[in-house]
Motif scaffolding. Structure first.
Motif, PDB file in Angstrom:
ATOM      1  N   PHE A 204     -37.673  52.878  63.667  1.00 61.03           N
ATOM      2  CA  PHE A 204     -37.829  53.842  64.654  1.00 61.03           C
ATOM      3  C   PHE A 204     -36.504  54.038  65.574  1.00 61.03           C
ATOM      4  O   PHE A 204     -36.403  55.278  65.668  1.00 61.03           O
ATOM      5  N   ILE A 205     -35.360  53.224  65.602  1.00 63.10           N
ATOM      6  CA  ILE A 205     -34.158  53.638  66.118  1.00 63.10           C
ATOM      7  C   ILE A 205     -33.374  54.318  65.360  1.00 63.10           C
ATOM      8  O   ILE A 205     -32.542  55.172  65.556  1.00 63.10           O
ATOM      9  N   ILE A 206     -33.460  54.142  63.738  1.00 60.02           N
ATOM     10  CA  ILE A 206     -32.953  54.851  63.195  1.00 60.02           C
ATOM     11  C   ILE A 206     -33.338  56.382  62.877  1.00 60.02           C
ATOM     12  O   ILE A 206     -32.721  57.292  62.931  1.00 60.02           O
ATOM     13  N   ALA A 207     -34.691  56.440  63.134  1.00 59.63           N
ATOM     14  CA  ALA A 207     -35.416  57.840  63.060  1.00 59.63           C
ATOM     15  C   ALA A 207     -35.039  58.617  64.323  1.00 59.63           C
ATOM     16  O   ALA A 207     -34.568  59.847  63.863  1.00 59.63           O
TER      17      ALA A 207
ATOM     18  N   SER B  19     -35.454  61.164  56.954  1.00 63.98           N
ATOM     19  CA  SER B  19     -36.819  61.231  57.782  1.00 63.98           C
ATOM     20  C   SER B  19     -37.735  61.285  56.630  1.00 63.98           C
ATOM     21  O   SER B  19     -38.840  60.616  56.862  1.00 63.98           O
ATOM     22  N   LEU B  20     -37.574  61.893  55.454  1.00 64.22           N
ATOM     23  CA  LEU B  20     -38.584  61.787  54.419  1.00 64.22           C
ATOM     24  C   LEU B  20     -38.749  60.291  54.009  1.00 64.22           C
ATOM     25  O   LEU B  20     -39.822  60.154  53.490  1.00 64.22           O
ATOM     26  N   ILE B  21     -37.851  59.831  53.708  1.00 65.35           N
ATOM     27  CA  ILE B  21     -37.641  58.356  53.323  1.00 65.35           C
ATOM     28  C   ILE B  21     -38.457  57.520  54.252  1.00 65.35           C
ATOM     29  O   ILE B  21     -39.628  56.683  53.781  1.00 65.35           O
ATOM     30  N   LEU B  22     -38.161  57.791  55.264  1.00 65.69           N
ATOM     31  CA  LEU B  22     -39.001  56.921  56.527  1.00 65.69           C
ATOM     32  C   LEU B  22     -40.295  57.166  56.348  1.00 65.69           C
ATOM     33  O   LEU B  22     -41.318  56.245  56.402  1.00 65.69           O
ATOM     34  N   ILE B  23     -40.553  58.474  56.337  1.00 60.59           N
ATOM     35  CA  ILE B  23     -42.133  58.761  56.189  1.00 60.59           C
ATOM     36  C   ILE B  23     -42.773  58.279  55.039  1.00 60.59           C
ATOM     37  O   ILE B  23     -44.028  57.951  55.151  1.00 60.59           O
ATOM     38  N   SER B  24     -42.098  58.317  53.850  1.00 62.77           N
ATOM     39  CA  SER B  24     -42.708  57.844  52.756  1.00 62.77           C
ATOM     40  C   SER B  24     -43.058  56.295  52.785  1.00 62.77           C
ATOM     41  O   SER B  24     -43.999  55.912  52.565  1.00 62.77           O
TER      42      SER B  24
ATOM     43  N   CYS C 294     -39.845  61.113  63.047  1.00 59.87           N
ATOM     44  CA  CYS C 294     -39.296  61.569  61.822  1.00 59.87           C
ATOM     45  C   CYS C 294     -39.570  63.372  61.913  1.00 59.87           C
ATOM     46  O   CYS C 294     -38.809  64.096  61.504  1.00 59.87           O
ATOM     47  N   PHE C 295     -40.793  63.417  62.079  1.00 57.80           N
ATOM     48  CA  PHE C 295     -41.365  65.028  62.087  1.00 57.80           C
ATOM     49  C   PHE C 295     -40.462  65.529  63.084  1.00 57.80           C
ATOM     50  O   PHE C 295     -40.274  66.962  62.889  1.00 57.80           O
ATOM     51  N   GLY C 296     -40.329  65.058  64.571  1.00 58.81           N
ATOM     52  CA  GLY C 296     -39.545  65.816  65.409  1.00 58.81           C
ATOM     53  C   GLY C 296     -38.288  66.016  64.916  1.00 58.81           C
ATOM     54  O   GLY C 296     -37.759  67.049  65.417  1.00 58.81           O
TER      55      GLY C 296
ATOM     56  N   ILE D 237     -47.882  52.165  66.131  1.00 58.27           N
ATOM     57  CA  ILE D 237     -46.314  51.963  65.891  1.00 58.27           C
ATOM     58  C   ILE D 237     -45.857  52.852  64.635  1.00 58.27           C
ATOM     59  O   ILE D 237     -44.757  53.564  64.989  1.00 58.27           O
ATOM     60  N   PRO D 238     -46.479  52.728  63.464  1.00 58.98           N
ATOM     61  CA  PRO D 238     -46.021  53.602  62.349  1.00 58.98           C
ATOM     62  C   PRO D 238     -46.039  55.105  62.739  1.00 58.98           C
ATOM     63  O   PRO D 238     -45.363  55.743  62.372  1.00 58.98           O
ATOM     64  N   ILE D 239     -47.200  55.431  63.355  1.00 57.29           N
ATOM     65  CA  ILE D 239     -47.585  56.919  63.910  1.00 57.29           C
ATOM     66  C   ILE D 239     -46.282  57.442  64.736  1.00 57.29           C
ATOM     67  O   ILE D 239     -45.664  58.528  64.648  1.00 57.29           O
ATOM     68  N   THR D 240     -45.629  56.426  65.720  1.00 55.41           N
ATOM     69  CA  THR D 240     -44.632  56.713  66.673  1.00 55.41           C
ATOM     70  C   THR D 240     -43.374  57.084  65.703  1.00 55.41           C
ATOM     71  O   THR D 240     -42.732  57.999  65.930  1.00 55.41           O
ATOM     72  N   ILE D 241     -43.076  56.132  64.790  1.00 57.49           N
ATOM     73  CA  ILE D 241     -42.035  56.577  63.613  1.00 57.49           C
ATOM     74  C   ILE D 241     -42.234  57.888  62.904  1.00 57.49           C
ATOM     75  O   ILE D 241     -41.232  58.565  62.808  1.00 57.49           O
ATOM     76  N   MET D 242     -43.414  58.018  62.569  1.00 56.43           N
ATOM     77  CA  MET D 242     -43.550  59.426  61.926  1.00 56.43           C
ATOM     78  C   MET D 242     -43.673  60.439  62.606  1.00 56.43           C
ATOM     79  O   MET D 242     -42.915  61.491  62.365  1.00 56.43           O
ATOM     80  N   ILE D 243     -44.151  60.297  63.763  1.00 59.84           N
ATOM     81  CA  ILE D 243     -43.859  61.611  65.048  1.00 59.84           C
ATOM     82  C   ILE D 243     -42.551  61.871  65.088  1.00 59.84           C
ATOM     83  O   ILE D 243     -41.971  62.918  65.009  1.00 59.84           O
TER      84      ILE D 243
END
Length: 189
Positions: free
Chosen positions: A26-29, A177-182, A84-86, A76-82
């Motif tokens: 999350f913090i990296i994202a 961001s794509l790596i984190l989303i994957s 990344c998309f942001g 929690i993973p959804i917050t990271i995905m959001i």
């Protein structure tokens, strides 16, 4: 002083724990949008995340807030995905536009969600004693320091790479961001 040191180290270990990579991701994202020279804004955002995290730890520990752990582990993973998309959206916006969009409050809100993920552990640990101030303060200070060290280490590495690859900003944000989303996609499904 031993109590402070114990909980401070526990906070650091919470962030660095291989089983709890959600904070790390999350913090990296959300820091992908920034450079090392944006350190003041980075500190504000990391602190917002820690404040949100701390609030839910306190509220959950006092049995004021409670949510099903399955729901939290999904959110929690959804917050990271959001986040990344942001990054894709904010990639084309200035830092001022990002501030106007309430990024600070978004990070604070996501910190609330991430704090709930650790709330059961906290209930069992901190709230057995009468005094929770030192444990919570030192634990959250450990979290804050660990997060800052991770982000600044990450940004130093990116700055060094940027010396050799001038067009790094866009590719860094998109690729990471794509790596984190994957990774998150694999975690969710």
């Amino acid at each position: 002083m031993n109590e402070f040191k114990y909980y401070f180290e526990l906070g650091i270990n919470h962030i660095l724990d291989i089983n709890g990579l959600d904070h790390f991701f999350f913090i990296i994202a959300f820091c992908l949008l920034y450079k090392l020279s944006d350190w003041k804004e980075i500190i504000k955002l990391i602190t917002a995340f820690t404040i949100g995290h701390s609030l839910t730890l306190i509220l959950a520990g006092l049995n004021i807030v409670s949510m099903p752990m399955d729901l939290i582990e999904t959110l929690i993973p959804i917050t990271i995905m959001i986040t990344c998309f942001g990054n894709f959206y904010f990639l084309f916006k200035s830092k001022e536009q990002q501030k106007k969009k309430g990024y600070f409050y978004t990070i604070l809100f996501f910190g609330l969600i991430h704090g709930l993920g650790f709330s059961n552990f906290i209930k069992n640990m901190f709230f057995e004693d009468e005094s929770i101030i030192i444990p919570l303060l030192s634990f959250n200070l450990g979290i804050e320091i660990a997060q800052l060290l991770i982000v600044f280490g990450f940004l130093v590495i990116l700055s060094i790479i940027h010396i050799f690859i001038k067009e790094l900003k866009w590719s860094r944000i998109i690729i990471n961001s794509l790596i984190l989303i994957s990774i998150l996609n694999m975690m969710l499904f």
